[in-house]
Write an enzyme that holds these catalytic residues in place. Structure first.
Site, PDB file in Angstrom:
ATOM      1  N   GLY A 189       0.767  -1.457  -0.083  1.00  0.00           N
ATOM      2  CA  GLY A 189       0.368   0.460   0.075  1.00  0.00           C
ATOM      3  C   GLY A 189       0.745   1.603   0.207  1.00  0.00           C
ATOM      4  O   GLY A 189       1.488   1.550   0.540  1.00  0.00           O
ATOM      5  N   ARG A 192      -5.058  -1.772   8.774  1.00  0.00           N
ATOM      6  CA  ARG A 192      -5.500  -3.396   8.880  1.00  0.00           C
ATOM      7  C   ARG A 192      -5.682  -3.779  10.264  1.00  0.00           C
ATOM      8  O   ARG A 192      -6.882  -3.530  10.824  1.00  0.00           O
ATOM      9  CB  ARG A 192      -3.930  -3.499   8.529  1.00  0.00           C
ATOM     10  N   THR A 240       4.431   3.056   5.546  1.00  0.00           N
ATOM     11  CA  THR A 240       2.748   2.053   5.862  1.00  0.00           C
ATOM     12  C   THR A 240       1.879   3.347   6.561  1.00  0.00           C
ATOM     13  O   THR A 240       2.677   3.165   7.640  1.00  0.00           O
ATOM     14  CB  THR A 240       2.945   0.938   6.213  1.00  0.00           C
ATOM     15  N   ASP A 281       5.354  -4.348   6.570  1.00  0.00           N
ATOM     16  CA  ASP A 281       6.274  -5.653   6.833  1.00  0.00           C
ATOM     17  C   ASP A 281       5.992  -6.918   5.528  1.00  0.00           C
ATOM     18  O   ASP A 281       6.597  -7.748   5.245  1.00  0.00           O
ATOM     19  CB  ASP A 281       4.772  -6.430   7.649  1.00  0.00           C
ATOM     20  N   ASP A 301      -0.174   2.581   8.491  1.00  0.00           N
ATOM     21  CA  ASP A 301      -0.609   1.372   9.529  1.00  0.00           C
ATOM     22  C   ASP A 301       0.128   1.773  10.447  1.00  0.00           C
ATOM     23  O   ASP A 301      -0.343   1.340  11.782  1.00  0.00           O
ATOM     24  CB  ASP A 301      -0.763   0.250   9.443  1.00  0.00           C
ATOM     25  N   ARG A 335       0.514  -4.637  -5.076  1.00  0.00           N
ATOM     26  CA  ARG A 335       0.954  -6.636  -4.430  1.00  0.00           C
ATOM     27  C   ARG A 335       0.564  -7.492  -5.189  1.00  0.00           C
ATOM     28  O   ARG A 335       0.376  -8.092  -6.196  1.00  0.00           O
ATOM     29  CB  ARG A 335      -0.059  -6.140  -3.172  1.00  0.00           C
ATOM     30  N   ASP A 345       2.651  -0.013  11.414  1.00  0.00           N
ATOM     31  CA  ASP A 345       2.742  -1.320  12.069  1.00  0.00           C
ATOM     32  C   ASP A 345       3.771  -2.562  12.456  1.00  0.00           C
ATOM     33  O   ASP A 345       3.638  -3.340  11.810  1.00  0.00           O
ATOM     34  CB  ASP A 345       1.380  -2.316  11.846  1.00  0.00           C
TER      35      ASP A 345
HETATM   36  O1  F6P Z   1      -1.571  -0.850   4.210  1.00  0.00           O
HETATM   37  C1  F6P Z   1      -2.394  -0.117   4.225  1.00  0.00           C
HETATM   38  C2  F6P Z   1      -3.555   0.000   3.759  1.00  0.00           C
HETATM   39  O2  F6P Z   1      -4.198   0.994   3.574  1.00  0.00           O
HETATM   40  C3  F6P Z   1      -4.787  -0.597   5.144  1.00  0.00           C
HETATM   41  O3  F6P Z   1      -4.490   0.017   6.226  1.00  0.00           O
HETATM   42  C4  F6P Z   1      -5.674  -1.710   4.355  1.00  0.00           C
HETATM   43  O4  F6P Z   1      -5.877  -1.952   5.228  1.00  0.00           O
HETATM   44  C5  F6P Z   1      -5.112  -1.941   3.344  1.00  0.00           C
HETATM   45  O5  F6P Z   1      -3.974  -1.103   3.149  1.00  0.00           O
HETATM   46  C6  F6P Z   1      -5.761  -1.890   2.344  1.00  0.00           C
HETATM   47  O6  F6P Z   1      -5.526  -2.567   0.928  1.00  0.00           O
HETATM   48  P1  F6P Z   1      -5.777  -1.914  -0.842  1.00  0.00           P
HETATM   49  O7  F6P Z   1      -5.573  -0.517  -0.920  1.00  0.00           O
HETATM   50  O8  F6P Z   1      -5.012  -3.631  -1.644  1.00  0.00           O
HETATM   51  O9  F6P Z   1      -7.333  -2.159  -0.684  1.00  0.00           O
END
Ligand code: F6P
Length: 320
Positions: A11, A171, A125, A103, A127, A72, A129
């Site tokens: 992300g 997340r 990130t 991570d 998050d 991803r 985390d």
């Molecule tokens: O890890 C960053 C994040 O924005 C999280 O907060 C969220 O759960 C996830 O990515 C959303 O991912 P995507 O953009 O693939 O839907």
């Protein structure tokens, strides 16, 4: 090392561009060659690799997103995919890689280390985390976006004397919800690290109303449940009417804050120094205001990163 590469993965987070800029400029300052890998690990598999110059990273420090783009990559999860990626690494003579991401991206770096490519990981990130660092690039910017949203929602909540539920990202981590809730003066904050009690939420709302409060803000981290689920519960169990605002991907965009630009610059430059000295298998972070580096395996040593529970206690005391 004389020839390194940089990629952004997972992300995106505001400040990734500032980190890419720091890697490129510091590498050139150190008379190294630096290539950009486009579209994260997927780009490594497909050979989307280009040499970068000083000018390639001009005018990006203030921009959200990532000029290297991100992805991803399910293919990179397979050994076959990773071996394809390594073929391109060898073709381009890449001796070391800076991985900027969360991570999941760090796990990818660990796999590349196993296949013989030294990697240095820069935490980015929203998050916040990642074990071993107090802050990740992007967290401060996302936090400010959430606070801006809370302030705006508070205006309409007070005009209409309503209870609002604001769902924030993160997340499985509650950092964004906790910090935003504390800084935004929310009445209730629900985070995955702490079991919630619906009766307590209802009690706090009702006693606030009893004391003359005209509106309330509840922040719910997506790792607990969705805002709409919470709204349904409050309606069903206590006949409390709410409005829900899901902030979503707006939290990932926008210009990075000064703080994110500064730590991104520090982290990116340190990554290059480490690779220059031939060191891989390392993560960079911030501990007690100092830039540090530590063994990449420490990121995975514990299941979850530790949230500051003192901050959580404080938020409860101040939001009575
Ligand atoms: O890890 C960053 C994040 O924005 C999280 O907060 C969220 O759960 C996830 O990515 C959303 O991912 P995507 O953009 O693939 O839907």
């Amino acid at each position: 090392m004389k020839n390194i590469a940089v990629l952004t993965s997972g992300g995106d987070a505001p400040g990734m561009n500032a980190a890419v800029r720091a890697v490129v400029r510091k590498a050139i300052f150190e008379e190294m060659e630096v290539a950009g890998v486009f579209n994260g690990y997927q780009g490594l598999i497909e050979g989307k690799i280009e040499l970068l110059q000083l000018g390639s990273v001009g005018d990006i420090i203030q921009r959200g997103g990532t000029m290297l783009r991100s992805a991803r990559s399910p293919e990179f999860m397979t050994e076959e995919g990773r071996l394809k990626a390594m073929r391109h690494v060898k073709e381009h003579g890449i001796e070391g890689l800076v991985v900027i991401g969360g991570d999941g991206s760090f796990r990818g770096a660990r796999e590349l280390m196993r296949l013989g490519l030294p990697c240095v990981c820069v935490p980015a990130t929203i998050d916040n985390d990642i074990n071993g660092t107090d802050f990740t690039i992007g967290f401060d910017s996302a936090l400010n976006t959430v606070i801006d949203a809370i302030d705006k929602i508070r205006d309409t909540a007070s005009s209409h004397e309503r209870t609002f539920i604001i769902e924030v990202m993160g997340r499985d981590a509650g950092d964004l919800a906790l910090w935003a809730g504390l800084a935004g003066g929310a009445e209730t904050i629900l985070i995955p690290e702490e079991r919630y009690d619906l009766a307590d939420i209802v009690d706090r709302l009702q006693s606030g109303t009893g004391r003359g409060k005209k509106h309330s803000i509840i922040i719910v981290a997506e790792g607990v449940m969705s805002g709409n689920e919470l709204a349904d519960l409050l309606k069903k169990e206590a006949n409390i009417e709410t409005r829900v605002s899901v902030l979503g991907h707006i939290q990932r965009g926008g210009s990075p804050t000064a703080r994110d630009r500064v730590i991104a610059s520090q982290f990116g430059a340190r990554a290059v120094e480490l690779l220059k000295d031939g060191r891989g298998g390392v993560a960079i972070g911030m501990q007690n205001q100092m830039v540090v580096d530590y063994d990449l395996n420490e990121v995975f040593a514990e299941e979850d990163h530790a949230l500051d529970m003192e901050l959580y206690k404080l938020s409860k005391q101040l939001s009575i």
